[in-house]
Motif scaffolding. Structure first.
Motif, PDB file in Angstrom:
ATOM      1  N   ALA A  91       0.973  -1.190  -0.098  1.00 28.83           N
ATOM      2  CA  ALA A  91       0.056   0.139  -0.042  1.00 28.83           C
ATOM      3  C   ALA A  91       0.837   1.256   0.105  1.00 28.83           C
ATOM      4  O   ALA A  91       0.333   2.050  -0.695  1.00 28.83           O
ATOM      5  N   TRP A  92       1.859   1.308   0.831  1.00 27.79           N
ATOM      6  CA  TRP A  92       2.924   2.576   0.932  1.00 27.79           C
ATOM      7  C   TRP A  92       3.940   1.877   1.581  1.00 27.79           C
ATOM      8  O   TRP A  92       4.286   0.907   2.210  1.00 27.79           O
ATOM      9  N   TRP A 121      -1.558  10.300   9.829  1.00 29.31           N
ATOM     10  CA  TRP A 121      -2.117   8.639   9.935  1.00 29.31           C
ATOM     11  C   TRP A 121      -3.464   8.919   9.074  1.00 29.31           C
ATOM     12  O   TRP A 121      -4.358   7.766   8.776  1.00 29.31           O
ATOM     13  N   ALA A 122      -4.200   9.822   9.482  1.00 35.02           N
ATOM     14  CA  ALA A 122      -5.777  10.130   9.051  1.00 35.02           C
ATOM     15  C   ALA A 122      -5.440  10.138   7.512  1.00 35.02           C
ATOM     16  O   ALA A 122      -6.756   9.633   6.965  1.00 35.02           O
ATOM     17  N   GLU A 151      -5.448   2.737   5.274  1.00 35.55           N
ATOM     18  CA  GLU A 151      -5.522   1.848   6.408  1.00 35.55           C
ATOM     19  C   GLU A 151      -4.739   0.377   5.764  1.00 35.55           C
ATOM     20  O   GLU A 151      -5.366   0.005   4.754  1.00 35.55           O
ATOM     21  N   VAL A 152      -3.988  -0.505   6.495  1.00 30.31           N
ATOM     22  CA  VAL A 152      -3.367  -1.601   5.985  1.00 30.31           C
ATOM     23  C   VAL A 152      -3.666  -2.705   7.243  1.00 30.31           C
ATOM     24  O   VAL A 152      -3.826  -2.308   8.389  1.00 30.31           O
ATOM     25  N   CYS A 153      -3.625  -3.859   6.951  1.00 27.37           N
ATOM     26  CA  CYS A 153      -4.045  -5.043   7.865  1.00 27.37           C
ATOM     27  C   CYS A 153      -2.481  -5.375   8.678  1.00 27.37           C
ATOM     28  O   CYS A 153      -2.444  -5.943   9.785  1.00 27.37           O
TER      29      CYS A 153
END
Length: 61
Positions: free
Chosen positions: A2-3, A33-34, A38-40
């Motif tokens: 994702a990044w 972070w907003a 989002e990552v798992c």
């Protein structure tokens, strides 16, 4: 992926070559972070110094 977050220009170039289009967040302590997807799973680690040429290769024998 994702990044990623890399501040060193050399490793950042390698990451962008291997994963084009993946954003580099840069300094992880300055990330809002907003605004980040989002990552798992989140992983971190030190670069492989031998592959980056910062340590001499091991000698066999």
């Amino acid at each position: 992926m994702a990044w990623h977050a890399e501040v060193d220009p050399g490793p950042a170039r390698i990451l962008s070559r291997h994963w084009p289009g993946v954003p580099n967040l840069g300094d992880i302590t300055a990330v809002n972070w907003a605004d980040v997807p989002e990552v798992c799973v989140l992983t971190a680690g030190f670069p492989c110094q031998r592959r980056l040429g910062r340590r001499p290769p091991r000698r066999a024998g």
